[in-house]
Design a protein around this motif. Structure first.
Motif, mmCIF file in Angstrom:
data_model
loop_
_atom_site.group_PDB
_atom_site.id
_atom_site.type_symbol
_atom_site.label_atom_id
_atom_site.label_comp_id
_atom_site.label_asym_id
_atom_site.label_seq_id
_atom_site.Cartn_x
_atom_site.Cartn_y
_atom_site.Cartn_z
ATOM 1 N N ASN A 228 0.812 -1.218 0.000
ATOM 2 C CA ASN A 228 0.000 0.000 0.000
ATOM 3 C C ASN A 228 0.846 1.270 0.000
ATOM 4 O O ASN A 228 0.372 2.331 -0.391
ATOM 5 C CB ASN A 228 -0.944 -0.003 1.201
ATOM 6 C CG ASN A 228 -2.005 -1.067 1.059
ATOM 7 O OD1 ASN A 228 -2.907 -0.948 0.249
ATOM 8 N ND2 ASN A 228 -1.876 -2.136 1.827
ATOM 9 N N PHE B 160 3.502 6.152 -2.862
ATOM 10 C CA PHE B 160 4.158 7.317 -2.283
ATOM 11 C C PHE B 160 5.590 7.503 -2.780
ATOM 12 O O PHE B 160 6.188 8.550 -2.566
ATOM 13 C CB PHE B 160 4.099 7.265 -0.756
ATOM 14 C CG PHE B 160 2.691 7.217 -0.266
ATOM 15 C CD1 PHE B 160 1.877 8.338 -0.360
ATOM 16 C CD2 PHE B 160 2.145 6.045 0.222
ATOM 17 C CE1 PHE B 160 0.556 8.294 0.046
ATOM 18 C CE2 PHE B 160 0.825 5.984 0.635
ATOM 19 C CZ PHE B 160 0.029 7.108 0.543
ATOM 20 N N TYR C 220 3.775 11.784 -5.968
ATOM 21 C CA TYR C 220 4.063 12.344 -4.644
ATOM 22 C C TYR C 220 5.457 12.958 -4.561
ATOM 23 O O TYR C 220 5.633 14.016 -3.968
ATOM 24 C CB TYR C 220 3.895 11.272 -3.563
ATOM 25 C CG TYR C 220 2.458 10.901 -3.352
ATOM 26 C CD1 TYR C 220 1.629 11.679 -2.552
ATOM 27 C CD2 TYR C 220 1.900 9.800 -3.988
ATOM 28 C CE1 TYR C 220 0.296 11.367 -2.376
ATOM 29 C CE2 TYR C 220 0.555 9.474 -3.811
ATOM 30 C CZ TYR C 220 -0.235 10.261 -3.012
ATOM 31 O OH TYR C 220 -1.559 9.954 -2.839
ATOM 32 N N ALA D 142 -2.941 15.973 4.738
ATOM 33 C CA ALA D 142 -3.717 15.026 3.932
ATOM 34 C C ALA D 142 -2.833 13.895 3.414
ATOM 35 O O ALA D 142 -3.203 12.714 3.496
ATOM 36 C CB ALA D 142 -4.397 15.746 2.766
ATOM 37 N N VAL D 143 -1.653 14.234 2.907
ATOM 38 C CA VAL D 143 -0.728 13.202 2.423
ATOM 39 C C VAL D 143 -0.196 12.396 3.602
ATOM 40 O O VAL D 143 -0.078 11.167 3.528
ATOM 41 C CB VAL D 143 0.420 13.824 1.599
ATOM 42 C CG1 VAL D 143 1.475 12.772 1.252
ATOM 43 C CG2 VAL D 143 -0.125 14.449 0.322
ATOM 44 N N ASP E 297 -1.701 11.688 6.346
ATOM 45 C CA ASP E 297 -2.753 10.751 6.754
ATOM 46 C C ASP E 297 -2.836 9.551 5.811
ATOM 47 O O ASP E 297 -3.038 8.415 6.249
ATOM 48 C CB ASP E 297 -4.114 11.454 6.807
ATOM 49 C CG ASP E 297 -4.230 12.424 7.976
ATOM 50 O OD1 ASP E 297 -3.420 12.334 8.916
ATOM 51 O OD2 ASP E 297 -5.136 13.278 7.927
ATOM 52 N N LYS E 298 -2.665 9.796 4.521
ATOM 53 C CA LYS E 298 -2.687 8.690 3.543
ATOM 54 C C LYS E 298 -1.509 7.741 3.771
ATOM 55 O O LYS E 298 -1.664 6.521 3.686
ATOM 56 C CB LYS E 298 -2.646 9.239 2.114
ATOM 57 C CG LYS E 298 -3.924 9.901 1.684
ATOM 58 C CD LYS E 298 -3.795 10.442 0.267
ATOM 59 C CE LYS E 298 -5.050 11.165 -0.158
ATOM 60 N NZ LYS E 298 -4.934 11.707 -1.529
ATOM 61 N N ALA F 223 -2.197 5.617 6.870
ATOM 62 C CA ALA F 223 -3.184 4.563 6.574
ATOM 63 C C ALA F 223 -2.538 3.424 5.787
ATOM 64 O O ALA F 223 -2.791 2.246 6.067
ATOM 65 C CB ALA F 223 -4.364 5.149 5.809
ATOM 66 N N ALA F 224 -1.690 3.760 4.822
ATOM 67 C CA ALA F 224 -1.015 2.729 4.023
ATOM 68 C C ALA F 224 -0.061 1.903 4.876
ATOM 69 O O ALA F 224 0.000 0.669 4.753
ATOM 70 C CB ALA F 224 -0.271 3.377 2.860
#
Length: 137
Positions: free
Chosen positions: A17, A21, A26, A60-61, A63-64, A67-68
């Motif tokens: 996941n 990135f 990114y 925002a990035v 947080d992503k 999560a990954a």
């Protein structure tokens, strides 16, 4: 051999996941800093891949990424984690593999310490957990 290692590097984090990135989507952003070791720097450390990104000032990035990391870490063979203020602060995950295909994720979230910065490192190679820990100190 060099061509083989380049192919391995390109696909090292495939299936994870965290893989997106490390893509230009990114890494081309101004708030993202990427470090990637190549050639002799990898071979000296018995690695086939070392990639690191830091994201500063983009919640925002961040947080992503978090999560990954949490998704990928669910199947880790071993993990060391620490939390601050209810948030994942540090994670060291051995994803498994053998010989040159041992995979590791390292994660550091400086938000609980008051700084909007997240760092993600992916390492693959013929190294054990203690070697990786010493490498990142």
């Amino acid at each position: 051999m060099t061509a083989f290692i380049c192919v391995i590097q390109a696909y090292a984090q495939n299936g994870l996941n965290i893989a997106p990135f490390f893509s230009p989507e990114y890494t081309a952003r101004p708030e993202v800093t990427m470090l990637s070791l190549k050639g002799d720097k990898l071979h000296e450390r018995n690695l086939t891949c070392y990639r690191s990104i830091s994201v500063e000032g983009n919640p925002a990035v961040a947080d992503k990424i978090t999560a990954a990391v949490l998704k990928d870490s669910a199947d880790a063979r071993s993990k060391e984690v620490s939390y601050k203020k209810g948030e994942l602060y540090f994670g060291f995950y051995f994803l498994g593999g053998s010989d040159w295909h041992r995979r590791y994720i390292l994660y550091l979230n400086r938000r609980p310490a008051g700084k909007e910065k997240v760092t993600l490192i992916f390492i693959e190679g013929n190294v054990g957990e203690n070697t990786v820990k010493n490498m990142i100190r």
